[in-house]
Design a protein around this motif. Structure first.
Motif, mmCIF file in Angstrom:
data_model
loop_
_atom_site.group_PDB
_atom_site.id
_atom_site.type_symbol
_atom_site.label_atom_id
_atom_site.label_comp_id
_atom_site.label_asym_id
_atom_site.label_seq_id
_atom_site.Cartn_x
_atom_site.Cartn_y
_atom_site.Cartn_z
ATOM 1 N N HIS A 98 29.450 46.816 -67.092
ATOM 2 C CA HIS A 98 30.686 46.477 -67.569
ATOM 3 C C HIS A 98 31.485 47.658 -68.372
ATOM 4 O O HIS A 98 31.100 48.060 -69.122
ATOM 5 C CB HIS A 98 30.690 45.240 -68.602
ATOM 6 C CG HIS A 98 32.160 44.847 -68.722
ATOM 7 N ND1 HIS A 98 33.132 44.366 -67.739
ATOM 8 C CD2 HIS A 98 32.713 44.657 -70.054
ATOM 9 C CE1 HIS A 98 34.137 43.869 -68.617
ATOM 10 N NE2 HIS A 98 34.112 44.195 -69.788
ATOM 11 N N HIS A 132 35.544 49.903 -68.375
ATOM 12 C CA HIS A 132 36.976 49.821 -67.817
ATOM 13 C C HIS A 132 37.381 51.301 -68.094
ATOM 14 O O HIS A 132 37.789 51.815 -69.178
ATOM 15 C CB HIS A 132 38.067 49.221 -68.768
ATOM 16 C CG HIS A 132 37.451 47.869 -68.953
ATOM 17 N ND1 HIS A 132 37.902 46.859 -67.925
ATOM 18 C CD2 HIS A 132 36.954 47.126 -70.096
ATOM 19 C CE1 HIS A 132 37.186 45.484 -68.334
ATOM 20 N NE2 HIS A 132 36.839 45.694 -69.720
ATOM 21 N N HIS A 163 35.387 38.388 -67.335
ATOM 22 C CA HIS A 163 34.937 38.352 -68.807
ATOM 23 C C HIS A 163 34.652 36.720 -69.121
ATOM 24 O O HIS A 163 35.451 36.001 -68.854
ATOM 25 C CB HIS A 163 36.068 38.841 -69.791
ATOM 26 C CG HIS A 163 36.397 40.177 -69.601
ATOM 27 N ND1 HIS A 163 37.471 40.724 -68.938
ATOM 28 C CD2 HIS A 163 35.964 41.248 -70.247
ATOM 29 C CE1 HIS A 163 37.546 42.175 -69.188
ATOM 30 N NE2 HIS A 163 36.533 42.605 -69.850
HETATM 31 ZN ZN LIG Z 1 35.870 44.337 -70.712
#
Ligand SMILES: [Zn+2]
Length: 440
Positions: free
Chosen positions: A70, A72, A218
């Protein structure tokens, strides 16, 4: 032509396989980007003259590349910008900064920096949710790692200036364009149950299912999210996702902090994976996931960093150490989460969550030669009695000497080989005043 493109020898080999096999002194042979053999040194000696290149792994642990499930990466542009706020207030500020700064070019730049940080620390596969997935792929290829990504689903106006109406088409086209790539694991990526309607959550799953793609969302990150979803739909987040038929082996749920016993059972029954993000959960005050209970129930738990805007860096070694340490303190049980369980989260189980357990995640014949050599000759690294203990509790990201992706050396002596990072770093530094002004 040599029989083997590469042999790495004389290393301590941590295979991270299902038997947690460790070889005290040995290595691997690599042919056409795949691991051909995992052998002890005696067996390797006989093969050395059949290799195009022999790398001496003395003083190093050889292990599979880490898998961050996970992230970004593009949010690396906003490192340290928004501090000391709970998730909901924090997100409003983050989105303001993203809306002002992000376009395909800045996304590529932020992602290059985020992926570079990770590859240099031994991460060879990242599941990344971001606004411009094509630029995410471009950045991953510039740096030299695999990425699991795809079209984001988000009902409010997005930071990519797109509306919810065009997202399904974009997501389909992304999957069509990258489904065959070895270095891209295609997905649809609805942001969350509080930002995406039930219909659009379902639509994103339908698109993923039609193509055998992953589904990343999420879920159950904060108490406020739980209350919001409960108020809107009369169910908790996990029950809501289950009710909509969204949970299965291809579903990867980021966070899963706030779960009751029945929700843990739902995850176990459906086979959905839960990504533990201890750094982000601690720093945003989201809570501590019930990882020992999840593991006891047979839920697949994987490991993530989340973005550098919530954790300030993308350090899988810190996440790994916390995964093994945090729950001992939280439950006052020194046996909670073993080192082998923690390492599996960051390697083998991450690969399984990405439906790529046949290709990555361990050092085994037939898999891609995605491998890391960890220097274990530093002051904080001697002596060494048990290599997995050492990897979980003593290793730092700066100990990563060399990284290979499908046998290609993508990090040599702590430097990227595909890309000179000086340019991207200078570009990000030059953007800093503009980034700071975006939330002023
Ligand atoms: Zn996140």
């Amino acid at each position: 032509m040599s029989e083997f493109d590469l042999i790495i020898e004389n290393a301590i080999v941590v295979t991270a396989d299902a038997d947690n096999r460790v070889i005290e002194k040995g290595g691997v042979t690599v042919s056409n980007g795949r691991i051909a053999h995992v052998l002890d040194q005696n067996a390797l000696e006989a093969m050395k003259d059949r290799a195009g290149r022999v790398v001496d792994g003395s003083g190093h642990i050889l292990m599979p590349g880490l898998i961050n499930t996970h992230c970004h990466a593009g949010d690396s542009l906003f490192r340290g910008l928004v501090e000391n706020l709970p998730l909901e207030a924090w997100l409003q500020t983050v989105w303001k900064a993203e809306a002002a700064i992000l376009d395909p070019e800045t996304t590529r730049l932020g992602s290059v920096v985020g992926f570079a940080e990770q590859l240099l620390s031994g991460v060879t596969t990242v599941m990344d949710m971001f606004w411009y997935p094509r630029q995410t792929v471009e950045a991953a290829r510039m740096v030299g790692l695999r990425v699991a990504t795809g079209g984001i689903f988000f009902d409010p106006p997005g930071m990519d200036k797109k509306t919810a109406e065009t997202r399904p088409n974009d997501a389909e086209r992304f999957i069509a364009d990258f489904a065959e790539a070895d270095d891209v694991f295609v997905a649809t990526m609805p942001h969350g149950a509080y930002t995406v309607s039930p219909d659009n959550l379902r639509l994103a799953k339908d698109i993923a299912e039609a193509h055998g793609a992953l589904y990343h969302v999420h879920a159950a990150e904060t108490r406020a999210e739980q209350a919001d979803v409960q108020n809107r739909y009369g169910r908790s987040v996990i029950r809501h996702l289950d009710h909509l038929g969204l949970l299965d082996e291809r579903t990867v749920l980021a966070h899963c902090v706030h779960l009751d016993d029945e929700e843990i059972d739902i995850l176990a029954r459906t086979g959905a994976s839960a990504v533990h993000n201890p750094v982000s959960n601690l720093k945003l005050g989201s809570g501590i996931a019930r990882v020992p209970d999840l593991l006891d129930a047979g839920v697949r738990v994987t490991l993530g960093t989340d973005g550098a805007i919530s954790g300030n860096d993308l350090d899988m070694w810190l996440a790994l150490r916390l995964a093994a340490m945090l729950h001992k303190g939280a439950t006052m049980d020194a046996e909670a989460v073993t080192t082998a369980q923690a390492l599996a989260m960051a390697t083998r189980d991450g690969a399984t969550a990405l439906q790529a357990g046949d290709r990555i995640g361990t050092l085994e014949p037939g898999k891609f030669a995605d491998m890391v050599l960890v220097d274990v000759q530093r002051a904080h690294a001697v002596p060494l009695f048990e290599p997995v203990t050492h990897l979980v509790y003593s290793t730092n990201k700066s100990d990563i000497a060399h990284v290979f992706l499908a046998g290609e050396q993508v990090v040599r002596d702590g430097q990227l080989t595909r890309l000179d990072l000086a340019g991207p770093i200078a570009e990000v530094q030059a953007m800093a005043p503009q980034i700071a002004a975006s939330i002023a």
